[in-house]
Design a protein around this motif. Structure first.
Motif, PDB file in Angstrom:
ATOM      1  N   ARG A   7      -6.234 -15.213   2.773  1.00 25.59           N
ATOM      2  CA  ARG A   7      -6.591 -16.630   2.863  1.00 25.59           C
ATOM      3  C   ARG A   7      -6.010 -17.420   1.700  1.00 25.59           C
ATOM      4  NH1 ARG A   7     -10.185 -19.725   0.491  1.00 25.59           N
ATOM      5  NH2 ARG A   7     -11.123 -17.922  -0.576  1.00 25.59           N
ATOM      6  N   GLN A   8      -6.107 -16.883   0.492  1.00 25.63           N
ATOM      7  CA  GLN A   8      -5.586 -17.579  -0.677  1.00 25.63           C
ATOM      8  C   GLN A   8      -4.051 -17.561  -0.716  1.00 25.63           C
ATOM      9  OE1 GLN A   8      -7.481 -16.853  -4.529  1.00 25.63           O
ATOM     10  NE2 GLN A   8      -9.143 -15.764  -3.492  1.00 25.63           N
ATOM     11  N   ALA A   9      -3.469 -16.497  -0.185  1.00 23.76           N
ATOM     12  CA  ALA A   9      -2.018 -16.350  -0.281  1.00 23.76           C
ATOM     13  C   ALA A   9      -1.264 -17.071   0.830  1.00 23.76           C
ATOM     14  CB  ALA A   9      -1.658 -14.866  -0.264  1.00 23.76           C
ATOM     15  N   SER A  10      -1.908 -17.285   1.965  1.00 26.02           N
ATOM     16  CA  SER A  10      -1.218 -17.825   3.140  1.00 26.02           C
ATOM     17  C   SER A  10      -0.456 -19.126   2.899  1.00 26.02           C
ATOM     18  CB  SER A  10      -2.212 -18.012   4.296  1.00 26.02           C
ATOM     19  OG  SER A  10      -2.572 -16.762   4.826  1.00 26.02           O
ATOM     20  N   PRO A  11      -1.047 -20.131   2.219  1.00 26.72           N
ATOM     21  CA  PRO A  11      -0.296 -21.378   2.007  1.00 26.72           C
ATOM     22  C   PRO A  11       1.032 -21.166   1.283  1.00 26.72           C
ATOM     23  CG  PRO A  11      -2.607 -21.685   1.453  1.00 26.72           C
ATOM     24  CD  PRO A  11      -2.410 -20.220   1.658  1.00 26.72           C
ATOM     25  N   PHE A  12       1.080 -20.196   0.399  1.00 25.43           N
ATOM     26  CA  PHE A  12       2.294 -19.938  -0.379  1.00 25.43           C
ATOM     27  C   PHE A  12       3.257 -19.046   0.404  1.00 25.43           C
ATOM     28  CE2 PHE A  12      -1.327 -20.622  -3.176  1.00 25.43           C
ATOM     29  CZ  PHE A  12      -0.893 -21.719  -3.903  1.00 25.43           C
ATOM     30  N   LEU A  13       2.710 -18.124   1.178  1.00 26.24           N
ATOM     31  CA  LEU A  13       3.557 -17.299   2.034  1.00 26.24           C
ATOM     32  C   LEU A  13       4.243 -18.139   3.104  1.00 26.24           C
ATOM     33  CD1 LEU A  13       1.319 -14.135   2.612  1.00 26.24           C
ATOM     34  CD2 LEU A  13       3.513 -14.195   1.415  1.00 26.24           C
ATOM     35  N   ASN A  14       3.489 -19.089   3.666  1.00 25.62           N
ATOM     36  CA  ASN A  14       4.044 -19.936   4.725  1.00 25.62           C
ATOM     37  C   ASN A  14       5.180 -20.823   4.226  1.00 25.62           C
ATOM     38  OD1 ASN A  14       2.204 -18.859   6.528  1.00 25.62           O
ATOM     39  ND2 ASN A  14       0.704 -20.500   6.234  1.00 25.62           N
ATOM     40  N   ALA A  15       5.248 -21.006   2.919  1.00 27.85           N
ATOM     41  CA  ALA A  15       6.311 -21.830   2.342  1.00 27.85           C
ATOM     42  C   ALA A  15       7.611 -21.048   2.149  1.00 27.85           C
ATOM     43  CB  ALA A  15       5.856 -22.408   1.001  1.00 27.85           C
ATOM     44  N   LEU A  16       7.567 -19.739   2.347  1.00 24.60           N
ATOM     45  CA  LEU A  16       8.765 -18.921   2.174  1.00 24.60           C
ATOM     46  C   LEU A  16       9.718 -19.115   3.350  1.00 24.60           C
ATOM     47  CD1 LEU A  16       7.276 -15.498   0.970  1.00 24.60           C
ATOM     48  CD2 LEU A  16       8.262 -17.300  -0.441  1.00 24.60           C
ATOM     49  N   PRO A  17      11.013 -19.081   3.093  1.00 27.19           N
ATOM     50  CA  PRO A  17      11.993 -19.125   4.192  1.00 27.19           C
ATOM     51  C   PRO A  17      11.809 -17.922   5.109  1.00 27.19           C
ATOM     52  CG  PRO A  17      13.047 -19.474   2.057  1.00 27.19           C
ATOM     53  CD  PRO A  17      11.653 -19.024   1.773  1.00 27.19           C
ATOM     54  N   ASN A  18      12.192 -18.077   6.371  1.00 27.86           N
ATOM     55  CA  ASN A  18      12.005 -17.010   7.352  1.00 27.86           C
ATOM     56  C   ASN A  18      12.724 -15.722   6.959  1.00 27.86           C
ATOM     57  OD1 ASN A  18      10.353 -18.490   9.053  1.00 27.86           O
ATOM     58  ND2 ASN A  18      12.085 -19.345  10.198  1.00 27.86           N
ATOM     59  N   ASP A  19      13.909 -15.842   6.382  1.00 28.84           N
ATOM     60  CA  ASP A  19      14.648 -14.638   6.016  1.00 28.84           C
ATOM     61  C   ASP A  19      13.949 -13.863   4.903  1.00 28.84           C
ATOM     62  OD1 ASP A  19      15.369 -16.811   4.251  1.00 28.84           O
ATOM     63  OD2 ASP A  19      16.876 -15.467   3.402  1.00 28.84           O
ATOM     64  N   ARG A  72      11.135  -9.788   4.714  1.00 21.55           N
ATOM     65  CA  ARG A  72      11.182  -8.723   3.710  1.00 21.55           C
ATOM     66  C   ARG A  72       9.878  -8.611   2.926  1.00 21.55           C
ATOM     67  NH1 ARG A  72      15.783  -9.913  -0.057  1.00 21.55           N
ATOM     68  NH2 ARG A  72      15.939 -12.018   0.779  1.00 21.55           N
ATOM     69  N   VAL A  73       8.816  -9.200   3.479  1.00 24.21           N
ATOM     70  CA  VAL A  73       7.509  -9.183   2.825  1.00 24.21           C
ATOM     71  C   VAL A  73       6.471  -8.591   3.764  1.00 24.21           C
ATOM     72  CG1 VAL A  73       5.637 -10.579   1.880  1.00 24.21           C
ATOM     73  CG2 VAL A  73       8.011 -11.158   1.343  1.00 24.21           C
ATOM     74  N   GLN A  74       5.784  -7.580   3.286  1.00 29.43           N
ATOM     75  CA  GLN A  74       4.649  -7.001   4.014  1.00 29.43           C
ATOM     76  C   GLN A  74       3.383  -7.338   3.237  1.00 29.43           C
ATOM     77  OE1 GLN A  74       4.825  -2.731   4.449  1.00 29.43           O
ATOM     78  NE2 GLN A  74       2.660  -2.574   4.981  1.00 29.43           N
ATOM     79  N   PHE A  75       2.367  -7.847   3.941  1.00 38.10           N
ATOM     80  CA  PHE A  75       1.141  -8.241   3.250  1.00 38.10           C
ATOM     81  C   PHE A  75      -0.012  -7.341   3.668  1.00 38.10           C
ATOM     82  CE2 PHE A  75      -2.466 -10.593   1.801  1.00 38.10           C
ATOM     83  CZ  PHE A  75      -2.009 -11.352   0.721  1.00 38.10           C
ATOM     84  N   VAL A  76      -0.722  -6.810   2.662  1.00 38.51           N
ATOM     85  CA  VAL A  76      -1.900  -5.980   2.894  1.00 38.51           C
ATOM     86  C   VAL A  76      -3.102  -6.747   2.352  1.00 38.51           C
ATOM     87  CG1 VAL A  76      -3.037  -3.787   2.416  1.00 38.51           C
ATOM     88  CG2 VAL A  76      -0.543  -3.869   2.710  1.00 38.51           C
ATOM     89  N   HIS A  77      -4.009  -7.095   3.252  1.00 40.65           N
ATOM     90  CA  HIS A  77      -5.149  -7.932   2.863  1.00 40.65           C
ATOM     91  C   HIS A  77      -6.236  -7.128   2.166  1.00 40.65           C
ATOM     92  CE1 HIS A  77      -8.394 -10.837   2.947  1.00 40.65           C
ATOM     93  NE2 HIS A  77      -9.144  -9.964   3.615  1.00 40.65           N
ATOM     94  N   THR A  78      -6.712  -7.649   1.058  1.00 40.80           N
ATOM     95  CA  THR A  78      -7.919  -7.155   0.406  1.00 40.80           C
ATOM     96  C   THR A  78      -8.546  -8.312  -0.368  1.00 40.80           C
ATOM     97  OG1 THR A  78      -8.877  -5.637  -1.225  1.00 40.80           O
ATOM     98  CG2 THR A  78      -6.597  -6.325  -1.598  1.00 40.80           C
ATOM     99  N   PRO A  79      -9.842  -8.555  -0.168  1.00 45.26           N
ATOM    100  CA  PRO A  79     -10.502  -9.636  -0.912  1.00 45.26           C
ATOM    101  C   PRO A  79     -10.941  -9.211  -2.308  1.00 45.26           C
ATOM    102  CG  PRO A  79     -12.058  -8.641   0.601  1.00 45.26           C
ATOM    103  CD  PRO A  79     -10.742  -7.926   0.814  1.00 45.26           C
ATOM    104  N   HIS A  80     -10.767  -7.929  -2.607  1.00 47.79           N
ATOM    105  CA  HIS A  80     -11.306  -7.370  -3.844  1.00 47.79           C
ATOM    106  C   HIS A  80     -10.278  -7.429  -4.967  1.00 47.79           C
ATOM    107  CE1 HIS A  80     -13.717  -5.159  -6.568  1.00 47.79           C
ATOM    108  NE2 HIS A  80     -13.204  -3.967  -6.348  1.00 47.79           N
ATOM    109  N   THR A  81     -10.684  -7.924  -6.122  1.00 51.19           N
ATOM    110  CA  THR A  81      -9.838  -7.953  -7.322  1.00 51.19           C
ATOM    111  C   THR A  81     -10.614  -7.391  -8.506  1.00 51.19           C
ATOM    112  OG1 THR A  81     -10.536 -10.191  -7.921  1.00 51.19           O
ATOM    113  CG2 THR A  81      -8.572  -9.995  -6.530  1.00 51.19           C
ATOM    114  N   ILE A  82      -9.910  -7.065  -9.569  1.00 50.54           N
ATOM    115  CA  ILE A  82     -10.537  -6.584 -10.805  1.00 50.54           C
ATOM    116  C   ILE A  82     -10.585  -7.737 -11.790  1.00 50.54           C
ATOM    117  CG2 ILE A  82     -10.377  -4.974 -12.732  1.00 50.54           C
ATOM    118  CD1 ILE A  82      -8.888  -3.059 -10.911  1.00 50.54           C
ATOM    119  N   ASP A  83     -11.760  -8.089 -12.219  1.00 50.16           N
ATOM    120  CA  ASP A  83     -11.931  -9.185 -13.176  1.00 50.16           C
ATOM    121  C   ASP A  83     -11.202  -8.855 -14.472  1.00 50.16           C
ATOM    122  OD1 ASP A  83     -13.048 -10.934 -15.250  1.00 50.16           O
ATOM    123  OD2 ASP A  83     -14.553 -11.485 -13.769  1.00 50.16           O
ATOM    124  N   ALA A  84     -10.453  -9.825 -14.959  1.00 50.38           N
ATOM    125  CA  ALA A  84      -9.658  -9.609 -16.172  1.00 50.38           C
ATOM    126  C   ALA A  84     -10.523  -9.349 -17.395  1.00 50.38           C
ATOM    127  CB  ALA A  84      -8.758 -10.812 -16.425  1.00 50.38           C
TER     128      ALA A  84
END
Length: 344
Positions: A43-55, A59-71
């Motif tokens: 969800r957070q990445a989609s707006p930026f992924l959609n801005a990428l050119p089709n070519d 060459r991008v594979q996306f694996v969804h995970t909502p989990h992150t490690i707090d810095a």
């Protein structure tokens, strides 16, 4: 360049997909044989992924995970909560052979801990070291380690850092017999902690290393040594001081071109024309161009980006990882250490 796949922790760092995805776009545009496996929140990445050119999207594979490690999580807590996180999945992709290298701007301690658990360390490596290339005023670079992986380091560990750093410099900087120095508070033999003095005595007996003695921190960017060795506590403080100074100088130059009746672009052009040589040197020491610290001692390439990296800085971290994979840094370090230990 041969086909190359990198695993990228999209959520790592202060800005997540806002920086990581535009940065990988720059890398994809430059390297037609490059592809990425991305790990993060769709969800957070989609707006930026959609801005990428089709070519590039191909060459991008996306694996969804909502989990992150707090810095900000302490080391052990970060490891316990790492399952299914974007950082851990990116490292697992390397461990499983799906990618040749990993880049993350996330929690440094967690990245180091997980990398050592998931990715096989090189033989005879006691501890990993964070190493980076630091710029010099003459346009050349030096290798500096450790930068924070080991807050404390005994003489044996510092010797191992020197050995790994020496090989890293030979391969990455195309050097023969790199100049090696210990970072210290003075150049006299009597200066420094007992550990530093003991390490100095041991290095003086090593004919296989071009040891030149102690180096003070005010000479870090003078290219007086090709490899600079220290413990992680000292190295982290020294590197951040250098980076902060460089950023402040660049910021001062930028501000000097603002707030004037003269058109900003015109004044900036005049300043660059007047101080052309100085301006070029300042650009050479821009920390963004040297973003990315390598976890030396692993069988695969893992690069840690600054958490607050800009798009350009993150691109350089990606480029740094590519360069190490192409030069087969882990294999070269392993071969070099094996040969070294056989001869000792």
């Amino acid at each position: 360049m041969n086909r190359l796949t990198l695993a990228l922790d999209v959520m790592g760092g202060d800005f997540g997909p806002r920086v990581t995805i535009p940065a990988l776009s720059l890398a994809l545009a430059q390297n037609p044989m490059l592809s990425f496996i991305l790990f993060g929140d769709q969800r957070q990445a989609s707006p930026f992924l959609n801005a990428l050119p089709n070519d590039q999207l191909k060459r991008v594979q996306f694996v969804h995970t909502p989990h992150t490690i707090d810095a900000n999580l302490p080391f052990m807590q970060a490891l316990r909560k790492s399952k299914g996180s974007s950082m851990r999945l990116a490292l697992e992709a390397v461990a499983n052979g799906e990618a040749q290298g990993c880049i993350s701007g996330g929690n440094t301690a967690a990245l180091m801990g997980l990398a050592k658990i998931l990715i096989e360390p090189l033989p005879n490596i006691e501890r990993l070291a964070l190493a980076t290339l630091i710029p010099s005023m003459n346009g050349k670079s030096s290798v500096m380690l450790d930068l924070g992986a080991n807050v404390e380091a005994d003489s044996d560990l510092l010797i191992q850092f020197a050995e790994m750093g020496n090989i890293f410099a030979e391969v990455m900087l195309d050097l023969v017999y790199p100049r090696l120095a210990l970072l210290n508070i003075g150049v006299e033999n009597s200066k420094g902690t007992q550990t530093i003095r003991n390490t100095d005595k041991r290095l003086q007996l090593r004919n296989d290393l071009n040891y030149i003695g102690f180096l003070e921190s005010d000479k870090l960017m003078n290219n007086m040594a090709d490899v600079i060795v220290c413990d992680g506590f000292t190295g982290n403080i020294a590197l951040k001081a250098v980076e902060g100074s460089a950023k402040n100088i660049l910021s001062l130059l930028k501000r000097s071109s603002e707030g004037s009746f003269i058109c900003q672009s015109t004044k900036r052009y005049l300043l660059r024309a007047i101080f052309y040589r100085s301006y070029r040197k300042l650009q050479q020491i821009n920390p963004d161009r040297h973003n990315g610290a390598t976890l030396l001692g692993l069988s695969s390439v893992v690069v840690k980006s600054h958490g607050g990296a800009s798009t350009n800085a993150y691109f350089y971290a990606i480029d740094h990882a590519i360069g190490q994979i192409q030069r087969q840094i882990p294999d070269k370090i392993s071969q070099g250490l094996n040969k070294l230990h056989q001869n000792l």
